[in-house]
Scaffold this motif. Structure first.
Motif, PDB file in Angstrom:
ATOM      1  N   ASN A   1     -19.428  38.700   8.374  1.00  7.11           N
ATOM      2  CA  ASN A   1     -19.790  38.032   9.636  1.00  7.11           C
ATOM      3  C   ASN A   1     -19.168  38.689  10.866  1.00  7.11           C
ATOM      4  OD1 ASN A   1     -21.431  36.070   8.429  1.00  7.11           O
ATOM      5  ND2 ASN A   1     -19.710  34.694   8.081  1.00  7.11           N
ATOM      6  N   SER A   2     -18.605  39.879  10.711  1.00  6.96           N
ATOM      7  CA  SER A   2     -17.963  40.520  11.862  1.00  6.96           C
ATOM      8  C   SER A   2     -18.967  40.951  12.921  1.00  6.96           C
ATOM      9  CB  SER A   2     -17.135  41.728  11.404  1.00  6.96           C
ATOM     10  OG  SER A   2     -17.933  42.656  10.695  1.00  6.96           O
ATOM     11  N   VAL A   3     -20.240  40.979  12.575  1.00  8.84           N
ATOM     12  CA  VAL A   3     -21.266  41.320  13.563  1.00  8.84           C
ATOM     13  C   VAL A   3     -21.318  40.278  14.676  1.00  8.84           C
ATOM     14  CG1 VAL A   3     -23.161  40.099  12.413  1.00  8.84           C
ATOM     15  CG2 VAL A   3     -23.658  42.130  13.796  1.00  8.84           C
ATOM     16  N   PHE A   4     -20.780  39.084  14.411  1.00  6.66           N
ATOM     17  CA  PHE A   4     -20.787  38.034  15.430  1.00  6.66           C
ATOM     18  C   PHE A   4     -19.549  38.084  16.330  1.00  6.66           C
ATOM     19  CE2 PHE A   4     -23.486  36.278  12.039  1.00  6.66           C
ATOM     20  CZ  PHE A   4     -24.617  35.972  12.776  1.00  6.66           C
ATOM     21  N   ASN A   5     -18.599  38.969  16.030  1.00  4.95           N
ATOM     22  CA  ASN A   5     -17.408  39.090  16.875  1.00  4.95           C
ATOM     23  C   ASN A   5     -17.769  39.784  18.183  1.00  4.95           C
ATOM     24  OD1 ASN A   5     -15.940  37.982  14.777  1.00  4.95           O
ATOM     25  ND2 ASN A   5     -15.131  39.944  14.061  1.00  4.95           N
ATOM     26  N   PHE A   6     -17.299  39.232  19.290  1.00  8.44           N
ATOM     27  CA  PHE A   6     -17.571  39.873  20.580  1.00  8.44           C
ATOM     28  C   PHE A   6     -16.855  41.215  20.653  1.00  8.44           C
ATOM     29  CE2 PHE A   6     -16.879  40.669  25.118  1.00  8.44           C
ATOM     30  CZ  PHE A   6     -18.179  40.528  25.592  1.00  8.44           C
ATOM     31  N   ARG A   7     -15.606  41.259  20.179  1.00 14.02           N
ATOM     32  CA  ARG A   7     -14.871  42.511  20.006  1.00 14.02           C
ATOM     33  C   ARG A   7     -14.393  42.578  18.565  1.00 14.02           C
ATOM     34  NH1 ARG A   7     -10.807  43.383  25.170  1.00 14.02           N
ATOM     35  NH2 ARG A   7     -12.368  43.364  26.837  1.00 14.02           N
ATOM     36  N   ASN A   8     -13.963  43.762  18.142  1.00 10.04           N
ATOM     37  CA  ASN A   8     -13.459  43.918  16.784  1.00 10.04           C
ATOM     38  C   ASN A   8     -12.112  44.635  16.772  1.00 10.04           C
ATOM     39  OD1 ASN A   8     -15.156  42.956  14.343  1.00 10.04           O
ATOM     40  ND2 ASN A   8     -16.700  43.658  15.813  1.00 10.04           N
TER      41      ASN A   8
ATOM     42  N   ALA B   1     -20.114  48.953  16.206  1.00  4.49           N
ATOM     43  CA  ALA B   1     -20.279  50.398  16.373  1.00  4.49           C
ATOM     44  C   ALA B   1     -19.015  50.995  16.987  1.00  4.49           C
ATOM     45  CB  ALA B   1     -21.491  50.694  17.251  1.00  4.49           C
ATOM     46  N   SER B   2     -18.440  50.295  17.969  1.00  5.00           N
ATOM     47  CA  SER B   2     -17.186  50.762  18.567  1.00  5.00           C
ATOM     48  C   SER B   2     -16.079  50.828  17.518  1.00  5.00           C
ATOM     49  CB  SER B   2     -16.765  49.832  19.709  1.00  5.00           C
ATOM     50  OG  SER B   2     -17.703  49.839  20.765  1.00  5.00           O
ATOM     51  N   GLN B   3     -16.063  49.843  16.635  1.00  4.08           N
ATOM     52  CA  GLN B   3     -15.047  49.810  15.580  1.00  4.08           C
ATOM     53  C   GLN B   3     -15.264  50.918  14.559  1.00  4.08           C
ATOM     54  OE1 GLN B   3     -15.610  48.832  12.161  1.00  4.08           O
ATOM     55  NE2 GLN B   3     -13.459  49.202  11.682  1.00  4.08           N
ATOM     56  N   ALA B   4     -16.525  51.170  14.217  1.00  5.72           N
ATOM     57  CA  ALA B   4     -16.833  52.062  13.100  1.00  5.72           C
ATOM     58  C   ALA B   4     -16.453  53.513  13.357  1.00  5.72           C
ATOM     59  CB  ALA B   4     -18.326  51.971  12.770  1.00  5.72           C
ATOM     60  N   VAL B   5     -16.343  53.915  14.625  1.00  4.50           N
ATOM     61  CA  VAL B   5     -16.072  55.328  14.904  1.00  4.50           C
ATOM     62  C   VAL B   5     -14.580  55.653  14.929  1.00  4.50           C
ATOM     63  CG1 VAL B   5     -18.225  55.686  16.165  1.00  4.50           C
ATOM     64  CG2 VAL B   5     -16.195  54.906  17.403  1.00  4.50           C
ATOM     65  N   ALA B   6     -13.714  54.651  14.782  1.00  2.00           N
ATOM     66  CA  ALA B   6     -12.277  54.919  14.852  1.00  2.00           C
ATOM     67  C   ALA B   6     -11.670  55.371  13.521  1.00  2.00           C
ATOM     68  CB  ALA B   6     -11.540  53.703  15.402  1.00  2.00           C
ATOM     69  N   PRO B   7     -11.837  54.634  12.408  1.00  6.36           N
ATOM     70  CA  PRO B   7     -11.169  55.026  11.155  1.00  6.36           C
ATOM     71  C   PRO B   7     -11.513  56.416  10.627  1.00  6.36           C
ATOM     72  CG  PRO B   7     -11.875  52.741  11.047  1.00  6.36           C
ATOM     73  CD  PRO B   7     -12.486  53.306  12.290  1.00  6.36           C
TER      74      PRO B   7
END
Length: 296
Positions: free
Chosen positions: A198-205, A252-258
């Motif tokens: 359900n993290s797709v519903f987070n405004f930020r991650n 998408a912002s989260q996915a490019v960091a790790p």
């Protein structure tokens, strides 16, 4: 003859009235997330022409172990069990996010629990009070170690090699303390991997919210990074560096960091073009077992 209500009955009646009144004043419960449409970027069509293929690609990238410099660390490595990381060995960071009072970095590299420690129930909590009912009581034990998620070994990136799952890297001494019995162990991130469910519903991650709601196509900082640009094809032979912004895209912002983190998935100095050149020569998930009914 006057009638009286006994004291116990009076309090019972008053309690029932109070509960009924409070219940009536409660706001309506929010609906199940199953009934809520997934929030999508309003300009998604400017970048995606085949949504189903994009979903399939995203799922493959999430599970693909060869995204990691070591050829065996995927995004899913830290999110495979109910969306989180259930591993309990070598999962401690000594407190590297520690800062001074003025906010300047003051990383702690001295472990209380590790490295390479097998965590046990008796290790918790990391702050143990002499009186568990009094938060101001003297602590019997206090540690700033963090239970987190292990990633890769300390190394510098050199190159990708055609047909090879592992990047060519130069291993180096781990100055952050991830050493056991005079040998480097896998490094641990600064925070535990949050659930992807359900993290797709987070405004930020991310736990600290640094994965912005607006995605700039490059990193997790969104519109806060004015230098983040991607190439736009003007003609088949001409490109231009432009800024982009996709709203409702904190994942998408989260996915490019790790994938570029030297604690989580990457040797130091690797860039996304390096990952792209590596994966373009490979069949997705070729080294992993995929159930024949698994799909998106």
């Amino acid at each position: 003859m006057p009638r009286f209500i006994s004291i116990p009955r009076f309090f019972l009646l008053a309690t029932l009235l109070a509960v009924t009144t409070a219940h009536a004043a409660d706001p309506a419960r929010p609906p199940s997330l199953k009934t809520i449409p997934v929030p999508e970027p309003s300009n998604l069509g400017d970048f995606i022409t085949d949504k189903q293929q994009a979903i399939a690609l995203g799922k493959a990238l999430f599970w693909e172990m060869r995204v990691g410099s070591d050829g065996m660390t995927a995004c899913a490595s830290c999110h495979f069990n109910a969306g989180v990381d259930s591993r309990s060995n070598n999962q401690v960071n000594p407190g590297s996010p520690r800062v001074h009072a003025d906010g300047s970095p003051d990383p702690d590299i001295a472990f209380d629990f590790g490295p390479n420690r097998q965590l046990a129930a008796g290790d918790f909590p990391f702050r143990q009070l002499s009186d568990v009912l009094d938060r101001s009581s003297a602590p019997l034990f206090d540690s700033n170690d963090i239970v987190t998620s292990q990633g890769v070994f300390a190394a510098d990136f050199i190159a990708t090699e055609a047909g090879k799952s592992k990047d060519k890297v130069a291993y180096k001494p781990d100055v952050d303390g991830f050493v056991f019995d005079n040998k480097n162990v896998r490094r641990a991130a600064q925070r535990n991997a949050p659930s992807v469910i359900n993290s797709v519903f987070n405004f930020r991650n991310f736990f600290d919210g640094r994965a912005q709601n607006d995605f700039n196509g490059i990193n997790n900082w969104g519109n806060r990074d004015p230098d983040a640009k991607v190439f736009k094809a003007l003609t088949p032979a001409q490109v231009e560096a432009v800024q982009i912004s996709l709203n409702n895209a904190s994942l998408a912002s989260q996915a490019v960091a790790p994938p570029l983190s030297d604690r989580e998935m990457s040797a130091s100095g690797r860039l996304f073009p390096d990952i792209g050149r590596k994966l373009l020569r490979m069949s997705p998930l070729a080294l992993q077992k995929v159930h024949n009914t698994d799909s998106v």
